[in-house]
Design a protein around this motif. Structure first.
Motif, PDB file in Angstrom:
ATOM      1  N   TYR A  79      56.782 -21.097  -6.087  1.00 23.39           N
ATOM      2  CA  TYR A  79      55.521 -21.725  -6.491  1.00 23.39           C
ATOM      3  C   TYR A  79      54.385 -20.825  -6.018  1.00 23.39           C
ATOM      4  O   TYR A  79      54.386 -20.352  -4.879  1.00 23.39           O
ATOM      5  CB  TYR A  79      55.356 -23.117  -5.888  1.00 23.39           C
ATOM      6  CG  TYR A  79      53.989 -23.702  -6.190  1.00 23.39           C
ATOM      7  CD1 TYR A  79      53.713 -24.252  -7.439  1.00 23.39           C
ATOM      8  CD2 TYR A  79      52.972 -23.642  -5.247  1.00 23.39           C
ATOM      9  CE1 TYR A  79      52.448 -24.751  -7.734  1.00 23.39           C
ATOM     10  CE2 TYR A  79      51.711 -24.146  -5.530  1.00 23.39           C
ATOM     11  CZ  TYR A  79      51.449 -24.691  -6.772  1.00 23.39           C
ATOM     12  OH  TYR A  79      50.200 -25.170  -7.061  1.00 23.39           O
ATOM     13  N   GLU A  80      53.397 -20.617  -6.887  1.00 25.06           N
ATOM     14  CA  GLU A  80      52.320 -19.676  -6.575  1.00 25.06           C
ATOM     15  C   GLU A  80      51.006 -20.164  -7.161  1.00 25.06           C
ATOM     16  O   GLU A  80      50.977 -20.736  -8.255  1.00 25.06           O
ATOM     17  CB  GLU A  80      52.670 -18.295  -7.136  1.00 25.06           C
ATOM     18  CG  GLU A  80      51.683 -17.197  -6.813  1.00 25.06           C
ATOM     19  CD  GLU A  80      52.195 -15.820  -7.227  1.00 25.06           C
ATOM     20  OE1 GLU A  80      51.508 -14.829  -6.944  1.00 25.06           O
ATOM     21  OE2 GLU A  80      53.296 -15.752  -7.835  1.00 25.06           O
ATOM     22  N   ASN A  81      49.938 -19.952  -6.421  1.00 29.75           N
ATOM     23  CA  ASN A  81      48.591 -20.184  -6.932  1.00 29.75           C
ATOM     24  C   ASN A  81      47.845 -18.864  -6.952  1.00 29.75           C
ATOM     25  O   ASN A  81      47.817 -18.139  -5.950  1.00 29.75           O
ATOM     26  CB  ASN A  81      47.832 -21.192  -6.064  1.00 29.75           C
ATOM     27  CG  ASN A  81      46.385 -21.359  -6.520  1.00 29.75           C
ATOM     28  OD1 ASN A  81      45.478 -20.727  -5.987  1.00 29.75           O
ATOM     29  ND2 ASN A  81      46.184 -22.193  -7.533  1.00 29.75           N
ATOM     30  N   VAL A  82      47.261 -18.530  -8.111  1.00 30.08           N
ATOM     31  CA  VAL A  82      46.491 -17.299  -8.281  1.00 30.08           C
ATOM     32  C   VAL A  82      45.072 -17.668  -8.671  1.00 30.08           C
ATOM     33  O   VAL A  82      44.870 -18.464  -9.603  1.00 30.08           O
ATOM     34  CB  VAL A  82      47.121 -16.388  -9.362  1.00 30.08           C
ATOM     35  CG1 VAL A  82      46.249 -15.168  -9.596  1.00 30.08           C
ATOM     36  CG2 VAL A  82      48.527 -15.974  -8.956  1.00 30.08           C
ATOM     37  N   ARG A  83      44.105 -17.096  -7.963  1.00 32.01           N
ATOM     38  CA  ARG A  83      42.699 -17.368  -8.248  1.00 32.01           C
ATOM     39  C   ARG A  83      41.958 -16.056  -8.475  1.00 32.01           C
ATOM     40  O   ARG A  83      42.125 -15.112  -7.707  1.00 32.01           O
ATOM     41  CB  ARG A  83      42.060 -18.125  -7.089  1.00 32.01           C
ATOM     42  CG  ARG A  83      40.640 -18.590  -7.368  1.00 32.01           C
ATOM     43  CD  ARG A  83      40.106 -19.470  -6.245  1.00 32.01           C
ATOM     44  NE  ARG A  83      38.790 -19.994  -6.566  1.00 32.01           N
ATOM     45  CZ  ARG A  83      38.576 -21.098  -7.280  1.00 32.01           C
ATOM     46  NH1 ARG A  83      39.619 -21.793  -7.727  1.00 32.01           N
ATOM     47  NH2 ARG A  83      37.361 -21.523  -7.542  1.00 32.01           N
ATOM     48  N   ARG A  84      41.172 -15.992  -9.578  1.00 27.27           N
ATOM     49  CA  ARG A  84      40.397 -14.803  -9.903  1.00 27.27           C
ATOM     50  C   ARG A  84      38.916 -15.170  -9.933  1.00 27.27           C
ATOM     51  O   ARG A  84      38.519 -16.111 -10.632  1.00 27.27           O
ATOM     52  CB  ARG A  84      40.832 -14.228 -11.232  1.00 27.27           C
ATOM     53  CG  ARG A  84      42.359 -14.041 -11.347  1.00 27.27           C
ATOM     54  CD  ARG A  84      42.710 -12.767 -12.059  1.00 27.27           C
ATOM     55  NE  ARG A  84      44.142 -12.657 -12.299  1.00 27.27           N
ATOM     56  CZ  ARG A  84      45.025 -12.128 -11.465  1.00 27.27           C
ATOM     57  NH1 ARG A  84      44.601 -11.681 -10.292  1.00 27.27           N
ATOM     58  NH2 ARG A  84      46.309 -12.049 -11.776  1.00 27.27           N
ATOM     59  N   GLU A  85      38.120 -14.415  -9.170  1.00 25.69           N
ATOM     60  CA  GLU A  85      36.692 -14.691  -9.050  1.00 25.69           C
ATOM     61  C   GLU A  85      35.908 -13.427  -9.399  1.00 25.69           C
ATOM     62  O   GLU A  85      35.666 -12.585  -8.538  1.00 25.69           O
ATOM     63  CB  GLU A  85      36.361 -15.151  -7.627  1.00 25.69           C
ATOM     64  CG  GLU A  85      37.154 -16.366  -7.168  1.00 25.69           C
ATOM     65  CD  GLU A  85      36.890 -16.710  -5.721  1.00 25.69           C
ATOM     66  OE1 GLU A  85      35.710 -16.720  -5.315  1.00 25.69           O
ATOM     67  OE2 GLU A  85      37.865 -16.935  -4.985  1.00 25.69           O
ATOM     68  N   PRO A  86      35.499 -13.266 -10.654  1.00 25.92           N
ATOM     69  CA  PRO A  86      34.760 -12.075 -11.062  1.00 25.92           C
ATOM     70  C   PRO A  86      33.256 -12.230 -10.807  1.00 25.92           C
ATOM     71  O   PRO A  86      32.741 -13.351 -10.713  1.00 25.92           O
ATOM     72  CB  PRO A  86      35.039 -12.000 -12.562  1.00 25.92           C
ATOM     73  CG  PRO A  86      35.146 -13.444 -12.957  1.00 25.92           C
ATOM     74  CD  PRO A  86      35.780 -14.157 -11.790  1.00 25.92           C
ATOM     75  N   VAL A  87      32.592 -11.112 -10.697  1.00 23.62           N
ATOM     76  CA  VAL A  87      31.136 -11.120 -10.613  1.00 23.62           C
ATOM     77  C   VAL A  87      30.581 -11.246 -12.033  1.00 23.62           C
ATOM     78  O   VAL A  87      30.867 -10.426 -12.894  1.00 23.62           O
ATOM     79  CB  VAL A  87      30.615  -9.831  -9.948  1.00 23.62           C
ATOM     80  CG1 VAL A  87      29.083  -9.770 -10.015  1.00 23.62           C
ATOM     81  CG2 VAL A  87      31.086  -9.752  -8.508  1.00 23.62           C
ATOM     82  N   VAL A 133      35.875  -3.103 -16.238  1.00 22.52           N
ATOM     83  CA  VAL A 133      36.255  -4.382 -15.630  1.00 22.52           C
ATOM     84  C   VAL A 133      35.298  -4.635 -14.462  1.00 22.52           C
ATOM     85  O   VAL A 133      35.114  -3.754 -13.620  1.00 22.52           O
ATOM     86  CB  VAL A 133      37.713  -4.385 -15.117  1.00 22.52           C
ATOM     87  CG1 VAL A 133      38.088  -5.770 -14.585  1.00 22.52           C
ATOM     88  CG2 VAL A 133      38.681  -3.962 -16.219  1.00 22.52           C
ATOM     89  N   PRO A 134      34.680  -5.811 -14.377  1.00 23.10           N
ATOM     90  CA  PRO A 134      33.743  -6.072 -13.280  1.00 23.10           C
ATOM     91  C   PRO A 134      34.455  -6.234 -11.946  1.00 23.10           C
ATOM     92  O   PRO A 134      35.681  -6.396 -11.886  1.00 23.10           O
ATOM     93  CB  PRO A 134      33.081  -7.386 -13.710  1.00 23.10           C
ATOM     94  CG  PRO A 134      34.116  -8.072 -14.531  1.00 23.10           C
ATOM     95  CD  PRO A 134      34.833  -6.975 -15.274  1.00 23.10           C
ATOM     96  N   VAL A 135      33.687  -6.198 -10.867  1.00 24.97           N
ATOM     97  CA  VAL A 135      34.238  -6.460  -9.542  1.00 24.97           C
ATOM     98  C   VAL A 135      34.848  -7.865  -9.526  1.00 24.97           C
ATOM     99  O   VAL A 135      34.178  -8.843  -9.877  1.00 24.97           O
ATOM    100  CB  VAL A 135      33.148  -6.344  -8.467  1.00 24.97           C
ATOM    101  CG1 VAL A 135      33.719  -6.714  -7.097  1.00 24.97           C
ATOM    102  CG2 VAL A 135      32.567  -4.931  -8.439  1.00 24.97           C
ATOM    103  N   THR A 136      36.125  -7.948  -9.154  1.00 20.51           N
ATOM    104  CA  THR A 136      36.843  -9.228  -9.182  1.00 20.51           C
ATOM    105  C   THR A 136      37.631  -9.400  -7.897  1.00 20.51           C
ATOM    106  O   THR A 136      38.397  -8.517  -7.491  1.00 20.51           O
ATOM    107  CB  THR A 136      37.794  -9.300 -10.386  1.00 20.51           C
ATOM    108  OG1 THR A 136      37.061  -9.087 -11.597  1.00 20.51           O
ATOM    109  CG2 THR A 136      38.474 -10.656 -10.455  1.00 20.51           C
TER     110      THR A 136
END
Length: 675
Positions: A401-409, A372-375
């Motif tokens: 209520y929830e906001n989830v953000r994923r930012e992978p390399v 799994v890459p750095v996220t």
């Protein structure tokens, strides 16, 4: 897959309703929120409930609290082992070092693990070979919440949550130093375990310290290692040893207005993976927490509570040469603010906000592709839970209520807006009897590994491939319950069904790949693709108890079962077997004894890529203890017998069921000092 077996459903319903037609039990004051510790009855409060209700007061979330003597009898080397015989709970059983609770057929990221109400921030939800980074041996109590209220702790709690409470940050001043020390030895694995905790105070400063030391060898198995293969050898199961160390300390400043405190904890865990290849995991975690509570912070409010925690987690998966092959890392910061308001127009509730910021990776240490890459992931949430009464009916409702953000390399960024809601009602239709119903709607964001995996996972022998285009999971749940809550004789029964849109699961294709992802027929990693499809899980649970906290004889009967399948007709993988069980105990003065039996039916409801049915089994456990007064100390001598009949037991929920049975007959004896 067959429908729920009529025999199981009928037996559960009969077991639940039979006491209603029996001779009436004495009408005693309710004590469902009590436990016994060293022969003394103590109050039990569910700390993971936002309103901090007692165990018997749960409306939105059926709860079980293990504490006192019951917890000490059941505690094992992992949370899965400790909880695996609770109603609706099974275990992943990935060797002695890694066994995670499975609640109502849901596992992994759908069951959230907490320590003192904050996420453990390990990576146990990603794979069954990863241990939960929380130690049950020093826990004051362990709470199981199943149902809508668990959603207030995050979208990952669709299946429920487990909260380990060790009170590392003390909330009250002790008049004198108090503590507990226990040492035990187990025969099946030559296991040695020492654990303890100490609490004290100096002025307005409360202090706490706890620690655990455990070493076990490979454990003995009753028959052959491979299922239905006597030639595969027996004796001890290779790579089933464990070595765990933990130490934690905390301090609080306590006044009439409330408290503020901090704690630190270090955990080191090295354990074997009894797979065919044989490997090890070397786990490390440093954790720092802050907790504060203020009484009457503003006009109209009862309490304000702020919590924050930072976790630095890392584990290395070691090959046969004990060299790292994949290194998992997770650094996480979490904060949580809760405000509980005073009753207003008949409503009493809590609202708050929660944030989480994590950096996760699973990187190759051998030059191959990263698992799994750095996220970098961030989440922010707001939640509300309220209780009220409509006539005699107690009503509880919650929103999140929830906001989830994923930012992978090097991959596609994703953002998910998640909404969850629930409503439940409890109707006392007769004195001591009540019926309840809950409805909930929940959304879960795909986890980092489900989105971005792209490399080998040695412990599970899979080459995992995520899908960055996965949609959020949507679950619609209904639960019906009926219970008797007073008198010596009590019972409860639950029926539930979860319909999940876009259920995410790992599909084993049958293709074998090498560590670089190239075809390698005959001796490679199994290709596992993360996919989505509609699914549903339904089940039944029933339990009858007699005199659970009083002196003299006590007893329990239970039954549970669930079915999980994709709507296209395929079974979900690793589903728990139907179970029935009974226990009988006796408590008098300083003596306590018990005997329990659990029968699990054979499990032949297999997923498309599963090939071997799991045979049924009978598990018999026993306990005996004596507590003596030694000046100002209670000294408890105990003997625990597990798998007394030395049966070959394999759990249908384990990826290793065909090659790694559970331990054989085990006698554990020791002494516990409480002062």
């Amino acid at each position: 897959m067959k429908k729920i077996q009529p025999t199981l459903l009928a037996s559960a319903i009969l077991l639940a309703y039979a006491p209603a037609f029996a001779a009436p039990a004495p009408d005693l004051p309710p004590d469902a929120d009590q436990t016994v510790n060293n022969g003394k009855i103590q109050q039990v409060v569910v700390t993971a409930n936002p309103l901090r209700s007692s165990e018997g007061d749960q409306i939105l979330a059926p709860a079980k609290v293990l504490a006192g003597d019951e917890l000490r009898d059941k505690v094992g080397s992992s949370l899965g082992e400790t909880l695996q015989n609770e109603l609706g709970v099974s275990a992943s059983a990935f060797g002695a070092g890694a066994s995670r609770p499975i609640i109502r057929g849901m596992e992994g990221s759908r069951v959230k693990m907490l320590e003192n109400g904050m996420a453990t921030s390990d990576v146990s939800g990603l794979s069954n070979d990863h241990a939960v980074a929380s130690e049950g041996a020093v826990a004051r109590q362990i709470e199981i919440l199943r149902g809508p209220a668990a959603l207030l702790y995050g979208s990952g709690a669709i299946g429920g949550l487990v909260n380990v409470v060790n009170e590392r940050i003390p909330t009250a001043l002790e008049d004198k130093p108090t503590g507990q020390v226990e040492t035990r030895y187990s025969t099946v694995d030559n296991g040695r375990n020492v654990s303890g905790s100490l609490d004290g105070a100096a002025g307005h400063v409360a202090m706490h310290i706890d620690g655990n030391w455990r070493d076990t060898n490979d454990y003995k198995i009753p028959g052959s290692r491979l299922l239905n293969d006597p030639s595969s050898g027996g004796g001890r199961l290779p790579d089933s040893d464990t070595s765990e160390r933990s130490i934690g300390a905390g301090a609080s400043y306590v006044r009439d207005w409330g408290y503020v405190g901090v704690s630190a904890n270090h955990l080191s865990n090295n354990y074997g993976i009894p797979s065919e290849e044989g490997s090890r995991i070397d786990q490390r975690q440093n954790r720092y927490d802050l907790d504060s509570l203020v009484h009457a912070p503003l006009n109209g409010f009862e309490t304000a509570r702020f919590k924050a925690g930072f976790t630095d987690y890392r584990h290395a998966e070691l090959g046969e040469d004990l060299q790292p092959e994949v290194i998992f890392s997770n650094r996480s910061f979490e904060s949580r603010l809760e405000l509980t308001h005073k009753p207003l127009s008949g409503f009493h509730g809590t609202f708050g906000v929660q944030t989480e910021n994590t950096h996760f990776s699973a990187l190759s240490a051998a030059g191959g592709p990263d698992t799994v890459p750095v996220t970098h992931s961030t989440s922010g949430a707001a939640f509300l839970v309220e209780e009220t009464h409509v006539g005699p009916v107690a009503v509880n409702a919650g929103l999140r209520y929830e906001n989830v953000r994923r930012e992978p390399v090097g991959n596609v960024e994703r953002s998910f807006n998640l909404g969850s809601g629930s409503v439940g009602a409890l109707w006392p239709f007769l004195r001591g009897y009540s019926a309840g119903a809950t409805l909930s709607y929940a959304q879960r964001a795909p986890s980092t590994d489900e989105l971005y995996s792209g490399g080998p996972h040695d412990a599970t022998l899979t080459f995992d491939t995520g899908d960055a285009n996965l949609k959020k999971e949507i679950s619609r749940n209904i639960e019906l319950s009926v219970q008797k809550t007073s008198g010596l004789l009590r019972w409860k029964a639950n029926l539930f069904r979860n319909n999940v849109s876009d259920f995410i699961y790992g599909h084993i294709t049958g293709v074998e790949l090498d560590e670089d992802g190239n075809p390698a027929a005959g001796n490679g990693f199994r290709q596992r693709l993360f996919q989505q499809a509609p699914a549903h899980i339904q089940g039944v649970e029933a339990e009858l108890t007699w005199n659970q906290t009083g002196m003299g004889w006590n007893g329990r009967l239970f039954a549970d079962g669930s079915r999980g399948k994709l709507d296209i007709g395929e079974n979900l993988p690793l589903q728990p077997a139907d179970r029935v069980g009974a226990s009988l105990g006796y408590r008098q003065a300083d003596w306590r004894a018990g005997l329990s039996w659990t029968h699990a039916r054979g499990q032949d409801r297999l997923a498309a890529f599963e090939s071997t049915p799991t045979p049924g089994y009978n598990l018999v456990d026993a306990n005996l203890s004596y507590t003596q007064k030694l000046e100002k100390m209670d000294l408890t001598w105990f003997l625990l017998a597990k798998n007394l009949l030395n049966k070959d037991i394999r759990l249908s929920t384990s990826l290793l069921k065909d090659i790694s049975p559970l331990p054989g007959r085990n006698l554990a004896f020791g002494v516990r000092a409480h002062f």
